[in-house]
Design a protein around this motif. Sequence first.
Motif, PDB file in Angstrom:
ATOM      1  N   GLY A 165       0.821  -1.210   0.000  1.00  0.00           N
ATOM      2  CA  GLY A 165       0.000   0.000   0.000  1.00  0.00           C
ATOM      3  C   GLY A 165       0.849   1.251   0.000  1.00  0.00           C
ATOM      4  N   GLU A 190      -3.074   5.876   1.304  1.00  0.00           N
ATOM      5  CA  GLU A 190      -4.152   4.887   1.474  1.00  0.00           C
ATOM      6  C   GLU A 190      -4.350   4.497   2.941  1.00  0.00           C
ATOM      7  N   THR A 229      -8.859   7.907   2.986  1.00  0.00           N
ATOM      8  CA  THR A 229      -7.779   7.050   3.462  1.00  0.00           C
ATOM      9  C   THR A 229      -8.181   6.320   4.747  1.00  0.00           C
ATOM     10  N   LEU A 276      -7.444  -1.678   0.811  1.00  0.00           N
ATOM     11  CA  LEU A 276      -6.778  -0.418   0.451  1.00  0.00           C
ATOM     12  C   LEU A 276      -7.405   0.242  -0.773  1.00  0.00           C
ATOM     13  N   ASP A 277      -8.268  -0.488  -1.475  1.00  0.00           N
ATOM     14  CA  ASP A 277      -8.965   0.111  -2.626  1.00  0.00           C
ATOM     15  C   ASP A 277     -10.291   0.759  -2.229  1.00  0.00           C
ATOM     16  N   ASN A 280     -10.944   4.340  -3.253  1.00  0.00           N
ATOM     17  CA  ASN A 280     -10.855   4.757  -4.660  1.00  0.00           C
ATOM     18  C   ASN A 280     -12.093   5.499  -5.146  1.00  0.00           C
TER      19      ASN A 280
END
Length: 310
Positions: A165, A190, A229, A276-277, A280
């Motif tokens: 990440g 992130e 984040t 971690l996505d 987005n």
Amino acid sequence: MPRILTVGAAQLGPIQREESRSSAVARMIELMRQAKANGCDLVVYPEAALTAFFPHWWIDDEAEIDSYFESAMPSNETAPLFAEAERLGIGFHLGYPELAFEDGRKRRFNTAIMVDKSGRIVGKYRKIHLPGHPEHRPDAVFQNLEKRYFETGNLGWPVWETMGGRLGMMICNDRRWPESYRVMGLQGVEMIVLGYNTPKHNPPAPDHDRLGNFHNQLVMQAGAYQNATWVVGVAKAGLEAGVDQIGGSCIIAPTGEVVAQAVTEDDELVVARCDLDLGNSYKNSTFNFAKHREPQTYGMIVERKGAVIA
Ligand code: CDT
């Protein structure tokens, strides 16, 4: 395929003045083993995690002040933490007071590091927003003398590509300032990790006391959402050397929601599987900075008011 980073917020209960670093490290290793057993990739420890929070006391003697600082990392006492992390294959974040020799002089910082799964230090951050006061206030029930014991951090807020990440760090009081998050948000961070030592009582502003836990969450939830984040905030909690500190260590999603939180003021591990996505869709819509921020306009407003940007 979601990019999962499983993180353990390793809250510590109080560390009393007489407790040795080796004893604190043994407690941290126990939490690290729990983290590994819970599938964690990364374990996050508090600010100045190795001793009692000495900036609450006035100390005159230079050698005594230095005794709370680490001049090497790993040090003899923290080497077992690094060795265990490497053995388990787990990353960690650690806050500690740092004694550095730079520019031909001794310098003191409130520092944190990021260590990857091979036991290598991949990032260092030095606290920028130092709270409290530099002068002695002997009548206060306790003091916050970070402005006496530390210099303002000089490493900015970089982000690091590590453990799959883009990770960043801040320390305690930094979390109350939107710019701490935004500087990293502008770099696409992130996950931000941070430790804190936050007294329940604020001697210069006791009317804030009833709101301590609320403000703790408010700033971290806002910082997470507004920058899309993850935020992991980890306390040193409980009654330490006469100062009672909040707990409430938590893991916050880019949605701004708290997904896991400590329920004690003692050593306690809180775990979350962090995609971690998940940020987005926010980074690409509401908080698409390239499309929707108006930095030129902010400058015009400041100019019109005649204010000065330092
Ligand atoms: N360690 C640290 O930075 N503590 C401060 C106390 C300020 S009192 C509101 C904090 O921001 O939690």
